[in-house]
Design an enzyme around this catalytic site. Structure first.
Site, PDB file in Angstrom:
ATOM      1  N   HIS A 135       0.994  -1.189   0.045  1.00  0.00           N
ATOM      2  CA  HIS A 135       0.107   0.184  -0.108  1.00  0.00           C
ATOM      3  C   HIS A 135       0.727   1.165  -0.114  1.00  0.00           C
ATOM      4  CE1 HIS A 135      -3.370  -2.343   1.295  1.00  0.00           C
ATOM      5  NE2 HIS A 135      -2.446  -2.997   1.943  1.00  0.00           N
ATOM      6  N   TYR A 156      -2.172  -1.241   8.906  1.00  0.00           N
ATOM      7  CA  TYR A 156      -1.054  -2.078   8.376  1.00  0.00           C
ATOM      8  C   TYR A 156      -0.084  -2.528   9.414  1.00  0.00           C
ATOM      9  CZ  TYR A 156      -2.140   1.832   5.022  1.00  0.00           C
ATOM     10  OH  TYR A 156      -2.671   2.889   4.119  1.00  0.00           O
ATOM     11  N   HIS A 213      -2.503  -3.223  -3.520  1.00  0.00           N
ATOM     12  CA  HIS A 213      -3.793  -3.077  -3.100  1.00  0.00           C
ATOM     13  C   HIS A 213      -4.553  -2.893  -4.267  1.00  0.00           C
ATOM     14  CE1 HIS A 213      -6.958  -0.636  -0.399  1.00  0.00           C
ATOM     15  NE2 HIS A 213      -7.267  -2.062  -0.676  1.00  0.00           N
ATOM     16  N   LYS A 226      -8.845   1.233  -6.211  1.00  0.00           N
ATOM     17  CA  LYS A 226      -8.030   2.196  -5.794  1.00  0.00           C
ATOM     18  C   LYS A 226      -6.844   2.160  -6.535  1.00  0.00           C
ATOM     19  CE  LYS A 226     -10.023   2.340  -1.094  1.00  0.00           C
ATOM     20  NZ  LYS A 226      -9.665   2.407   0.296  1.00  0.00           N
ATOM     21  N   CYS A 244      -3.750   2.781  -5.161  1.00  0.00           N
ATOM     22  CA  CYS A 244      -2.764   2.396  -4.013  1.00  0.00           C
ATOM     23  C   CYS A 244      -2.362   0.938  -4.488  1.00  0.00           C
ATOM     24  CB  CYS A 244      -3.481   2.345  -2.826  1.00  0.00           C
ATOM     25  SG  CYS A 244      -2.698   1.310  -1.608  1.00  0.00           S
TER      26      CYS A 244
END
Length: 138
Positions: A10, A39, A116, A122, A124
């Site tokens: 990420h 995380y 991710h 997303k 990311c």
């Protein structure tokens, strides 16, 4: 201990060149309703790696994958206008290679290394993890 067989990369979706403490990121996540930082690891601009959520606990970073994965985030991921872009410093990239290599030696990860963005709409972590994996042979 839970079964760990995947790593998901990420970014913090923060502007390039601005570092944020793990406590600040933890606060953001708690404000979103998480019990703790989502995380397991955070990589700072200088390559320092902080441990976030304990490895014994599932993360809160990728829906449908938290139970069996580790979440690693690098600080950054947007330009100064908030547009997604790979902002990893050289130090962050080297730290990510070292961390992934270490974790793959400790857990049966195999090729289960993903961004991710492979599981979500997303952007990311704002780079192609599969190309990165092949480049670094991790």
């Amino acid at each position: 201990m839970r079964t760990i067989n995947e790593i998901i990369i990420h970014c913090t979706a923060t502007p390039a060149g601005r570092d944020y403490t793990i406590d600040a990121i933890r606060c953001w996540h708690k404000n979103r309703g998480f019990q703790d930082i989502g995380y397991h690891y955070v990589i700072h601009l200088d390559g320092t790696v902080d441990v976030g959520r304990p490895l014994s606990l599932p993360g809160a970073h990728c829906l449908g994958h938290n139970a069996h994965s580790l979440g690693i985030a690098y600080v950054g991921g947007t330009d100064d206008k908030g547009r997604p872009t790979n902002t990893m410093t050289v130090e962050q990239e080297f730290a990510l290679v070292k961390l992934v290599t270490t974790l793959k030696g400790a857990y049966p990860i195999g090729k289960n290394l993903h961004g991710h963005n492979e599981y979500s709409s997303k952007r990311c972590p704002c780079f192609d993890v599969q190309k990165w994996r092949k480049k670094w042979e991790v």
